[in-house]
Design a protein around this motif. Structure first.
Motif, PDB file in Angstrom:
ATOM      1  N   HIS A  48       0.775  -0.967   0.636  1.00  0.00           N
ATOM      2  CA  HIS A  48      -0.330  -0.200  -0.007  1.00  0.00           C
ATOM      3  C   HIS A  48       1.009   1.396   0.109  1.00  0.00           C
ATOM      4  N   VAL A 104       0.384   3.391  -2.996  1.00  0.00           N
ATOM      5  CA  VAL A 104      -0.793   4.653  -2.761  1.00  0.00           C
ATOM      6  C   VAL A 104       0.389   5.764  -2.849  1.00  0.00           C
ATOM      7  N   HIS A 105       1.028   5.790  -1.658  1.00  0.00           N
ATOM      8  CA  HIS A 105       1.954   6.308  -1.334  1.00  0.00           C
ATOM      9  C   HIS A 105       3.631   7.322  -2.018  1.00  0.00           C
ATOM     10  N   MET A 155      -3.154   0.332  12.365  1.00  0.00           N
ATOM     11  CA  MET A 155      -4.480   0.867  12.804  1.00  0.00           C
ATOM     12  C   MET A 155      -4.717   2.296  13.372  1.00  0.00           C
ATOM     13  N   ASN A 205      -2.963   4.829  13.939  1.00  0.00           N
ATOM     14  CA  ASN A 205      -3.381   6.179  12.905  1.00  0.00           C
ATOM     15  C   ASN A 205      -4.671   6.641  13.115  1.00  0.00           C
ATOM     16  N   SER A 206      -5.348   6.314  14.318  1.00  0.00           N
ATOM     17  CA  SER A 206      -6.763   6.145  14.723  1.00  0.00           C
ATOM     18  C   SER A 206      -7.045   7.896  15.035  1.00  0.00           C
ATOM     19  N   ALA A 207      -7.602   8.851  15.266  1.00  0.00           N
ATOM     20  CA  ALA A 207      -8.029   9.773  15.154  1.00  0.00           C
ATOM     21  C   ALA A 207      -7.557  10.221  16.186  1.00  0.00           C
ATOM     22  N   ALA A 255      -2.787   9.507  14.772  1.00  0.00           N
ATOM     23  CA  ALA A 255      -3.742  10.473  13.743  1.00  0.00           C
ATOM     24  C   ALA A 255      -2.973  10.965  12.992  1.00  0.00           C
ATOM     25  N   LEU A 256      -2.464  10.144  12.525  1.00  0.00           N
ATOM     26  CA  LEU A 256      -1.748   9.965  11.011  1.00  0.00           C
ATOM     27  C   LEU A 256      -1.889   9.912   9.940  1.00  0.00           C
ATOM     28  N   THR A 257      -1.448  11.296   9.020  1.00  0.00           N
ATOM     29  CA  THR A 257      -1.988  11.194   7.580  1.00  0.00           C
ATOM     30  C   THR A 257      -1.014  11.499   7.120  1.00  0.00           C
ATOM     31  N   SER A 258      -1.388  11.108   5.037  1.00  0.00           N
ATOM     32  CA  SER A 258      -0.293  11.747   4.450  1.00  0.00           C
ATOM     33  C   SER A 258       0.248  13.032   4.392  1.00  0.00           C
ATOM     34  N   ALA A 259      -0.518  13.934   5.034  1.00  0.00           N
ATOM     35  CA  ALA A 259      -0.006  15.446   5.377  1.00  0.00           C
ATOM     36  C   ALA A 259       1.655  15.781   6.602  1.00  0.00           C
ATOM     37  N   MET A 302       1.873   2.613   6.619  1.00  0.00           N
ATOM     38  CA  MET A 302       0.456   2.312   6.349  1.00  0.00           C
ATOM     39  C   MET A 302      -0.721   4.036   5.238  1.00  0.00           C
ATOM     40  N   ASN A 350     -12.761   5.479  11.622  1.00  0.00           N
ATOM     41  CA  ASN A 350     -12.090   6.381  12.640  1.00  0.00           C
ATOM     42  C   ASN A 350     -10.483   6.784  12.527  1.00  0.00           C
ATOM     43  N   ALA A 384      -7.448   8.839  10.435  1.00  0.00           N
ATOM     44  CA  ALA A 384      -7.469  10.032  10.316  1.00  0.00           C
ATOM     45  C   ALA A 384      -7.896  10.203   8.906  1.00  0.00           C
ATOM     46  N   ALA A 408      -1.586  16.849   0.741  1.00  0.00           N
ATOM     47  CA  ALA A 408      -0.154  17.289   1.331  1.00  0.00           C
ATOM     48  C   ALA A 408      -0.447  18.875   0.308  1.00  0.00           C
TER      49      ALA A 408
END
Lengths: 551, 551
Positions: free
Chosen positions: A18, A22-23, A209, A212-214, A218-222, A245, B212, B214, B344
């Protein structure tokens, strides 16, 4: 009735595929000490992970369930090992380079590592140990470092880049059963042999997972995530897998763990989230007082490993605009247990009170507080018990070792019904916030009730005449155990009697918790890492060395 | 080598126990149409779910794997059914109250519902159907409504509150295997019988974790989530289970789905996130033009079900400070497939271009694009294919029904290697953003290449003389299929020839995509929900009814 959903295993190779696809433009950014950090995209990391797997299988003969050790700093190549080794069906074994040499030897032999990946700068540490590591067939050296120290070793030496060169960019990752072992990490308790925790693909995936949950990290691609916590310390709290992930870039410290380069790399790369133990952040705070650096890119810093001093949290918030977030976990919990964000609506002192707890439980971590009488304590924020936890990323046992048929399930670590006994004593509030007060071994079990040694110590040390205080349990015929208070008086402080200290304490805790036994000592004995050594105090009491007064 | 982690199943009862205990003060807030909404805490919901389970088991004889249907609006009692029924080992079957009666009958009989929970206000819909529902032994009426319509029915009638009264507040939830069925939801395709998707405890749990995360809906205990999407529509996109897991309060519309009460409840309760189909939000926008309401509490609104008009997204953003977020999914995908946050660094037009895609894939949803020649299309943002997906919350088959031994695995829906064929055609960008262009059945398969009917239609409808255009595939000896363009001319528009339209199109698409066959028609035939009915057009062409010109 069985469902009709797809039966797709949760595996590390899924995370790898993934992130790579995707990233692909996200990056692992490794500090080099020079003006420009080293940058490697997730797409490149994916291709190089495939090459590494080909090399390990075809050149070094690594097979399913073989253990591959890493003795490495946080860097891009360590990320490749994190992804490739479990994905190919082998087991990633991260070695703690701060351990005493004899413990490292014990651990490598117990795990039976067949291959070691080692940063060149760490060869002086590894080379003298190799003669004692009979299972290690190959040593793969990553990055610069004097290879001549490996001459004469029975293990074959390889260069990481030479090994990877020319191999295919893709690998047909096996569809591993999600309950197979993915990674191995040893805890080094203060007593007994180190214990290995054998994480599964399932536990690594679910844990990522949750990271990465909020409600957690809370990790994101930003994001740019900065695991200051070493990658040999409980999988760097899951940050590398979780970042891959979520597509969050990573800032890796490599061996530059001093406050000055950490401040410099934060200013240069502008990470948004970091994970570290409090001492590192204490050092960073001091550095920032000396040399102004902009660390405001950090929207949150997860602090674990030990409780964070409130003064440190306030200083970062007020002087640098950086929020430090308390979290609790241990190797046996993967490690994500609790994270301490205040609840909605709390502000000011109330919010701070929440932030100083260990944090709130996520859905996958069930908790209960085992009281000394065998019951479970209520979640009232007041009644203490030993924390026991259960969940899909919590250990059920320790690895028995390469020669053992069975995992280890010591009684003091696992309850008969399979919960992990954390060895931590504390309370849980009605809204699920955990507050830890003591290690279970430091608690005084008095007549079916628990007395917190730490609480008594904190109160005693608030007395102006007391420099240090250590409270330990001593045997008592009537109550089982009772507290012994040992105090170190401040130089030049007014003469103070035990009665006065006892009265002072009596105004702050319940009467039945007050120690009867008191001793003034010249200094509290300490362990090598500076903690109170209560074993020594108890032994001194038992042998009659202490001059104890009974009130 | 097996890991030594705990083997704890991922079950709905875990979500229930967690929300009840750790987030006991969170609330389900149900709109009543009156001045005060109804509020029920998660702690009360947990206790009442236990009572419901006792009632279903002890009074109505519900056993493991029995199917319990709900014909209900979004409200607190429906949440109790969502939690209690799967947790006790039974299967929650949500019934779509908008289906034609004969479909409802077919579905209840296929699933063999033993018990139905029904809102009193929906009894006039249910009562006439009961004689055709032989498996239904009990009807439990929830809330106000005229019960006399049930007189004479063979099923026993119960009142929900009377049934729950006096039963225990706790239930010893079984530790269900995570692959057991938890919930059942039927899709109503335009052709053939409805198809049941049987979600597992595992899929519901993992899906809630993803909701849930992020990168998806990012629910935390600071949120109030408002599922405007009905709870009979793919588990309300997982929002009730995810909210209970994260401790997010919920605002429930009950039967008040008109724009005016929706605007009123948003202003009154101040939800932070909502999920809805675009038509509802279109109605809300119109309402807000008429009657000023403050809807700015909504930080994000997830839009799914069908593509959201860009004008709607811009209007909410500019006039009401509310960000609409595109998402894609279907019943067979639980439904969370993709969510469209821009990457981002993207801003302005670039960010908008990303936001108008269906969104980015999460790690647990693998995707591939099946090209007409049997290969898989590259992720280049240009080459189209039919979207196929794989993952732990994606269906592997449909429920075969109570009398069937085997699940249904139609070839047009599931590939031989087990991937779900979504029936959607589109592209994926190199950074993993999905853009859907057509339904597979509407695509023209011409000589091993695909032609998008929707793209041709959009271009044709941009011509000033064209009111509507529908493009369908017709058989062609040489190419297999070729496009037939049917156009409705604007009243009073200048006379326009086919040649001119073909030239107009030729400036916008590749030459080989240009239709040879053209027909002017008085109107495009439409389905009952207003979509172009291409089946009818193809039939008219086949029967020679259309006056076709060949260029």
């Amino acid at each position: 009735m069985l469902s009709t959903m797809q039966d797709v295993p949760l595996t590390v190779s899924r995370i790898l595929a993934h992130g790579e696809r995707v990233h692909g433009a996200a990056e692992t950014i490794t500090w080099t000490g020079g003006p420009e950090p080293h940058r490697r995209t997730f797409a490149e990391t994916g291709a190089r992970s495939a090459r590494l797997a080909h090399a390990l299988r075809d050149e070094l003969g690594v097979r399913e369930s073989d253990v591959v050790g890493t003795l490495m700093w946080n860097n891009a190549e360590h990320v490749e090992a994190y992804l490739a080794i479990p994905s190919m069906g082998a087991v990633l074994h991260t070695l703690n380079l701060r351990l005493p040499p004899e413990q490292l030897v014990w651990i490598v032999n117990h795990a039976a590592d067949r291959v070691l990946l080692v940063n060149g700068t760490l060869l002086p540490l590894l080379a003298p140990l190799l003669p004692k590591l009979p299972t290690v067939e190959h040593v793969v050296v990553v990055g610069p470092g004097d290879r001549t120290v490996l001459e004469g070793a029975s293990a074959r030496a390889h260069d990481y880049e030479e090994l990877l060169a020319g191999r295919p960019d893709t690998y047909d990752w096996p569809e591993t059963d999600e309950r197979q072992a993915a990674a191995l990490c040893y805890t080094s308790g203060t007593t007994g042999d180190p214990k290995g925790v054998l994480f599964s693909h399932r536990s690594v995936y679910l844990h990522a997972m949750q990271v990465n949950s909020a409600e957690s990290f809370a990790l994101t691609s930003a994001d740019i995530a900065m695991p200051v916590v070493p990658m040999f310390h409980v999988n760097a709290w899951g940050l590398p897998h979780a970042s891959f992930m979520a597509g969050a870039s990573m800032l890796m410290t490599d061996r530059f763990l001093q406050p000055a380069p950490i401040a410099e790399m934060i200013e240069a790369v502008r990470p948004t989230i970091a994970g570290a133990v409090p001492t590192i952040w204490q050092g960073l705070l001091a550095e920032l007082e000396q040399n102004k650096r902009d660390v405001s890119s950090l929207s949150r810093v997860i602090i674990g490993g030990s409780a964070c001093p409130p003064s440190l949290m306030r200083a970062f918030e007020e002087r640098h605009g950086v929020t430090l977030v308390h979290a609790w976990g241990m190797t046996e919990t993967s490690p994500l247990g609790t994270v301490s964000y205040p609840p909605a609506g709390a502000s000011g002192d109330e919010a701070w009170a929440y932030r100083l707890t260990q944090g709130r439980l996520p859905a996958s971590v069930e908790a209960r507080l085992a009281a000394p009488d065998g019951s479970f304590a209520p979640w009232d924020g007041a009644t203490a018990g030993e924390l026991e936890v259960r969940g899909p990323w919590i250990a059920a046992a320790y690895y028995g070792g390469a020669d053992a048929d069975e995992p280890l399930r010591p009684e003091d670590k696992f309850s008969p019904d399979g919960w992990l006994r954390t060895g931590d004593v504390g309370t849980i509030s009605p809204d699920g916030y955990l507050t830890l007060t003591d290690r279970a071994k430091d608690v005084i079990k008095s007549g079916g009730e628990w007395i917190s040694s730490q609480e008594l110590e904190n109160h005693l040390m608030a007395h102006p005449a007391v420099a240090e205080a250590a409270v330990v349990a001593v045997p008592d015929e009537k109550w089982g155990e009772r507290p012994l208070a040992t105090v170190v008086l401040r130089e030049g402080a007014a003469d103070v009697g035990y009665e006065e200290l006892r009265t002072f304490l009596g105004e702050r805790v319940a009467r039945w918790q007050l120690p009867e036994r008191w001793a003034v000592i010249p200094a509290v004995p300490k362990t090598s890492v500076g903690k109170f050594d209560k074993k020594v105090l108890r032994a001194r009491y038992a042998s009659g060395e202490l001059d104890v007064t009974r009130l």
